[in-house]
Every structure is written in structure tokens, then in C-alpha cells.
Design a protein around this motif. Structure first.
Motif, PDB file in Angstrom:
ATOM      1  N   LEU A  67       1.254  -0.688   0.127  1.00 14.44           N
ATOM      2  CA  LEU A  67      -0.526   0.124   0.008  1.00 14.44           C
ATOM      3  C   LEU A  67       1.212   0.882  -0.296  1.00 14.44           C
ATOM      4  CD1 LEU A  67      -2.601   1.298   0.591  1.00 14.44           C
ATOM      5  CD2 LEU A  67      -2.262   0.882   2.724  1.00 14.44           C
ATOM      6  N   VAL A  68       0.418   2.088  -0.886  1.00 15.12           N
ATOM      7  CA  VAL A  68       1.839   3.555  -1.395  1.00 15.12           C
ATOM      8  C   VAL A  68       0.451   4.420  -1.262  1.00 15.12           C
ATOM      9  CG1 VAL A  68       3.366   4.404  -2.651  1.00 15.12           C
ATOM     10  CG2 VAL A  68       3.013   1.720  -2.870  1.00 15.12           C
ATOM     11  N   THR A  69       0.729   5.323  -0.421  1.00 21.53           N
ATOM     12  CA  THR A  69       0.396   6.616  -0.383  1.00 21.53           C
ATOM     13  C   THR A  69       0.957   7.523  -0.113  1.00 21.53           C
ATOM     14  OG1 THR A  69      -1.554   5.980   1.612  1.00 21.53           O
ATOM     15  CG2 THR A  69      -0.580   8.100   1.514  1.00 21.53           C
ATOM     16  N   GLY A  70       0.909   8.717  -1.341  1.00 21.95           N
ATOM     17  CA  GLY A  70       2.194   9.503  -1.268  1.00 21.95           C
ATOM     18  C   GLY A  70       1.662  10.296  -2.990  1.00 21.95           C
ATOM     19  N   ALA A  71       3.552  11.082  -3.273  1.00 24.80           N
ATOM     20  CA  ALA A  71       2.742  11.632  -4.880  1.00 24.80           C
ATOM     21  C   ALA A  71       3.699  10.694  -6.115  1.00 24.80           C
ATOM     22  CB  ALA A  71       3.704  12.960  -4.556  1.00 24.80           C
ATOM     23  N   LEU A  72       2.769  10.226  -6.879  1.00 27.52           N
ATOM     24  CA  LEU A  72       3.572   9.929  -8.325  1.00 27.52           C
ATOM     25  C   LEU A  72       3.869  11.035  -9.479  1.00 27.52           C
ATOM     26  CD1 LEU A  72       4.767   7.856  -9.721  1.00 27.52           C
ATOM     27  CD2 LEU A  72       2.227   7.150  -9.981  1.00 27.52           C
ATOM     28  N   GLY A  73       4.502  11.656  -9.416  1.00 25.93           N
ATOM     29  CA  GLY A  73       4.766  12.845 -10.811  1.00 25.93           C
ATOM     30  C   GLY A  73       3.869  13.863 -10.120  1.00 25.93           C
ATOM     31  N   PHE A  79      -2.461   3.773  -3.881  1.00 20.74           N
ATOM     32  CA  PHE A  79      -2.215   3.023  -4.240  1.00 20.74           C
ATOM     33  C   PHE A  79      -1.802   1.490  -4.220  1.00 20.74           C
ATOM     34  CE2 PHE A  79       1.821   4.910  -6.446  1.00 20.74           C
ATOM     35  CZ  PHE A  79       2.447   3.934  -6.476  1.00 20.74           C
ATOM     36  N   VAL A  80      -1.995   0.039  -4.968  1.00 24.59           N
ATOM     37  CA  VAL A  80      -1.675  -0.983  -4.558  1.00 24.59           C
ATOM     38  C   VAL A  80      -1.325  -1.215  -5.410  1.00 24.59           C
ATOM     39  CG1 VAL A  80      -2.313  -3.573  -3.452  1.00 24.59           C
ATOM     40  CG2 VAL A  80      -2.956  -1.409  -2.678  1.00 24.59           C
ATOM     41  N   PHE A  81       0.710  -1.932  -4.764  1.00 28.66           N
ATOM     42  CA  PHE A  81       1.236  -2.081  -5.369  1.00 28.66           C
ATOM     43  C   PHE A  81       1.314  -4.342  -5.480  1.00 28.66           C
ATOM     44  CE2 PHE A  81       4.958   0.561  -6.469  1.00 28.66           C
ATOM     45  CZ  PHE A  81       5.040   0.715  -8.338  1.00 28.66           C
ATOM     46  N   VAL A  82       0.709  -5.404  -6.632  1.00 26.42           N
ATOM     47  CA  VAL A  82       1.218  -6.403  -6.282  1.00 26.42           C
ATOM     48  C   VAL A  82       2.762  -7.031  -7.401  1.00 26.42           C
ATOM     49  CG1 VAL A  82       0.099  -7.247  -8.644  1.00 26.42           C
ATOM     50  CG2 VAL A  82       0.664  -8.898  -6.718  1.00 26.42           C
ATOM     51  N   GLN A  83       3.676  -7.618  -6.259  1.00 25.70           N
ATOM     52  CA  GLN A  83       4.978  -8.017  -7.032  1.00 25.70           C
ATOM     53  C   GLN A  83       5.306  -9.266  -6.681  1.00 25.70           C
ATOM     54  OE1 GLN A  83       7.610  -5.784  -3.735  1.00 25.70           O
ATOM     55  NE2 GLN A  83       6.179  -3.977  -3.290  1.00 25.70           N
ATOM     56  N   HIS A  84       5.686  -9.711  -7.648  1.00 26.08           N
ATOM     57  CA  HIS A  84       6.576 -10.577  -7.548  1.00 26.08           C
ATOM     58  C   HIS A  84       8.036 -11.088  -7.289  1.00 26.08           C
ATOM     59  CE1 HIS A  84       2.094 -12.225  -8.200  1.00 26.08           C
ATOM     60  NE2 HIS A  84       2.109 -11.450  -9.172  1.00 26.08           N
ATOM     61  N   GLY A  85       8.197 -11.670  -6.816  1.00 26.91           N
ATOM     62  CA  GLY A  85      10.180 -12.271  -7.147  1.00 26.91           C
ATOM     63  C   GLY A  85      10.317 -13.161  -6.891  1.00 26.91           C
ATOM     64  N   THR A  86      11.352 -13.559  -7.390  1.00 26.85           N
ATOM     65  CA  THR A  86      12.569 -14.371  -6.671  1.00 26.85           C
ATOM     66  C   THR A  86      14.050 -13.818  -6.069  1.00 26.85           C
ATOM     67  OG1 THR A  86      13.514 -14.380  -9.436  1.00 26.85           O
ATOM     68  CG2 THR A  86      11.607 -15.499  -9.314  1.00 26.85           C
ATOM     69  N   PHE A  87      15.178 -14.762  -5.698  1.00 26.02           N
ATOM     70  CA  PHE A  87      15.747 -14.867  -4.759  1.00 26.02           C
ATOM     71  C   PHE A  87      17.030 -16.081  -5.518  1.00 26.02           C
ATOM     72  CE2 PHE A  87      12.803 -15.525  -1.600  1.00 26.02           C
ATOM     73  CZ  PHE A  87      14.022 -16.176  -0.553  1.00 26.02           C
ATOM     74  N   GLU A  98       3.330  -4.315  -9.943  1.00 25.23           N
ATOM     75  CA  GLU A  98       2.376  -3.938 -11.065  1.00 25.23           C
ATOM     76  C   GLU A  98       1.025  -2.989 -10.331  1.00 25.23           C
ATOM     77  OE1 GLU A  98      -0.762  -5.732 -14.282  1.00 25.23           O
ATOM     78  OE2 GLU A  98       0.175  -7.455 -13.741  1.00 25.23           O
ATOM     79  N   VAL A  99       0.254  -2.056 -10.770  1.00 25.94           N
ATOM     80  CA  VAL A  99      -0.381  -1.336  -9.761  1.00 25.94           C
ATOM     81  C   VAL A  99      -1.536  -2.511 -10.497  1.00 25.94           C
ATOM     82  CG1 VAL A  99      -1.972   1.004 -10.059  1.00 25.94           C
ATOM     83  CG2 VAL A  99       0.120   0.528 -10.892  1.00 25.94           C
ATOM     84  N   LEU A 108      -4.859   9.490  -8.130  1.00 25.32           N
ATOM     85  CA  LEU A 108      -4.563   9.005  -8.517  1.00 25.32           C
ATOM     86  C   LEU A 108      -5.315   7.889  -8.815  1.00 25.32           C
ATOM     87  CD1 LEU A 108      -1.094   8.301  -6.115  1.00 25.32           C
ATOM     88  CD2 LEU A 108      -1.315   9.562  -8.633  1.00 25.32           C
ATOM     89  N   ALA A 109      -6.260   8.372  -8.902  1.00 25.28           N
ATOM     90  CA  ALA A 109      -8.093   7.466  -9.867  1.00 25.28           C
ATOM     91  C   ALA A 109      -7.688   7.123 -10.759  1.00 25.28           C
ATOM     92  CB  ALA A 109      -8.459   8.153  -9.207  1.00 25.28           C
ATOM     93  N   GLY A 110      -7.240   5.023 -11.153  1.00 31.97           N
ATOM     94  CA  GLY A 110      -7.572   5.143 -12.815  1.00 31.97           C
ATOM     95  C   GLY A 110      -6.117   4.924 -13.046  1.00 31.97           C
ATOM     96  N   LEU A 111      -4.586   4.840 -11.446  1.00 37.42           N
ATOM     97  CA  LEU A 111      -3.319   4.492 -12.545  1.00 37.42           C
ATOM     98  C   LEU A 111      -3.383   3.234 -12.745  1.00 37.42           C
ATOM     99  CD1 LEU A 111      -0.319   5.394 -11.875  1.00 37.42           C
ATOM    100  CD2 LEU A 111      -0.718   4.713  -8.945  1.00 37.42           C
ATOM    101  N   THR A 112      -2.827   2.899 -13.993  1.00 37.27           N
ATOM    102  CA  THR A 112      -2.165   1.126 -13.920  1.00 37.27           C
ATOM    103  C   THR A 112      -0.614   1.659 -14.001  1.00 37.27           C
ATOM    104  OG1 THR A 112      -2.478   2.327 -16.140  1.00 37.27           O
ATOM    105  CG2 THR A 112      -4.444   0.959 -15.539  1.00 37.27           C
ATOM    106  N   GLY A 113       0.456   0.559 -14.588  1.00 39.79           N
ATOM    107  CA  GLY A 113       1.736   0.921 -14.489  1.00 39.79           C
ATOM    108  C   GLY A 113       2.292  -1.021 -14.183  1.00 39.79           C
ATOM    109  N   LYS A 114       3.045  -0.837 -14.654  1.00 40.93           N
ATOM    110  CA  LYS A 114       4.739  -1.960 -14.546  1.00 40.93           C
ATOM    111  C   LYS A 114       5.737  -1.924 -14.009  1.00 40.93           C
ATOM    112  CE  LYS A 114       2.219  -5.111 -18.062  1.00 40.93           C
ATOM    113  NZ  LYS A 114       2.101  -5.636 -18.296  1.00 40.93           N
ATOM    114  N   GLY A 115       6.513  -2.175 -13.555  1.00 38.88           N
ATOM    115  CA  GLY A 115       7.953  -2.451 -14.074  1.00 38.88           C
ATOM    116  C   GLY A 115       8.667  -3.177 -13.133  1.00 38.88           C
ATOM    117  N   GLY A 116       9.725  -2.612 -12.135  1.00 34.43           N
ATOM    118  CA  GLY A 116      10.577  -4.035 -11.742  1.00 34.43           C
ATOM    119  C   GLY A 116      11.476  -3.243 -10.209  1.00 34.43           C
ATOM    120  N   PHE A 117      12.535  -3.906 -10.318  1.00 33.49           N
ATOM    121  CA  PHE A 117      13.716  -3.925  -9.350  1.00 33.49           C
ATOM    122  C   PHE A 117      14.522  -5.369  -9.115  1.00 33.49           C
ATOM    123  CE2 PHE A 117      10.948  -4.237  -5.904  1.00 33.49           C
ATOM    124  CZ  PHE A 117      11.269  -5.900  -4.746  1.00 33.49           C
TER     125      PHE A 117
END
Length: 135
Positions: A67-73, A79-87, A98-99, A108-117
Motif C-alpha cells: 500500500l503506497v500513499t504519497g505522490a507520483l509525478g 494505490f497498491v502494488f502487487v509484487q512477484h519476486g525470485t531470489f 504492477e499497480v 491517482l484514480a485510474g492509475l495503471t502501470g508495471k515495472g520492477g527492481f
């Protein structure tokens, strides 16, 4: 219009508990984590819950919701990120972000997006990047 977000996040707390073990087999754990983000995404304190499967002490997979609360751009909300990882044995944690559709609030209503780290075990600060659209 798609926008590219970059910056870093730092974990402030990692509280992990084993929830099940199979002797010489896999181990299940959960972790409650708090992070702070800087860069395109500014969030002072997030809340993240991970479910983790360890194949060994250094290898496994995880899934989490953050759960992320703050400012984007410059736009504020949450909004909420779902994360899938391997180590793996090399200490690297590869994770996709992914949002969660429909989770954006405020500006941030309507936000979509994906990426990673890619994080390195033992290093508290990690670069992130993702592409996002505000509809």
C-alpha cells in the motif's frame, strides 16, 4: 500517455515469521515490511506484506502487496502494488511490480502501470523503475 518513473526505495523495517516447514523441504514465511520511496514516486512510509517460499536458506520466491500513499509525478493519492519476486544464491532479488487495477485514489484514480527492481540482499536501498498511465 505512458510516463517512466525512476528512483529508489529504502526498507525501514523487515519483520519475518516462519509459518511452516517441511523438514528438508520448502519453508513458508511471511514478512511485514515498511519502505520509503524517493524519485518520481514519493512515499514516506508504505506497508507491504509478503508471502515467501524458501527452497533453501538463499533461494526462493515471494509475492507481496504494498500500500503506497504519497505522490507520483506530482499527483497525490494512494494505490497498491502487487509484487512477484525470485531470489537466488547470488543474493539478487528480481521483482516485478504492477499497480493493482482499481486501487488508485485521489489524483491517482485510474492509475495503471508495471515495472520492477533488482535488489541485492543486505543493501537497504534499491533503484526501481516502472511505466505508468493515469488514463
Amino acid at each position: 500517455m505512458t510516463t517512466h518513473a525512476t528512483g529508489t526505495f529504502t526498507f525501514a523495517n523487515w519483520d519475518e515469521t516462519t509459518v511452516g516447514e517441511a523438514g528438508d523441504g520448502p519453508k513458508l514465511a511471511r514478512a511485514t515490511v515498511t519502505n520509503s520511496f524517493s524519485g518520481t514516486l514519493e512515499a514516506e512510509r508504505t506497508t507491504c506484506e509478503y508471502a515467501i517460499t524458501y527452497f533453501s536458506d538463499k533461494t526462493g520466491v515471494c509475492t507481496g502487496y504494498e500500500l503506497v500513499t504519497g505522490a507520483l509525478g506530482g499527483r497525490t493519492g494512494s494505490f497498491v502494488f502487487v509484487q512477484h519476486g525470485t531470489f537466488g544464491e547470488d543474493g539478487k532479488i528480481h521483482c516485478s511490480l504492477e499497480v493493482v487495477p482499481g486501487s488508485g485514489t485521489g489524483e491517482l484514480a485510474g492509475l495503471t502501470g508495471k515495472g520492477g527492481f533488482v535488489a541485492m540482499a543486505g543493501q537497504p536501498t534499491t533503484p526501481y523503475s516502472f511505466e505508468y498511465d493515469l488514463g
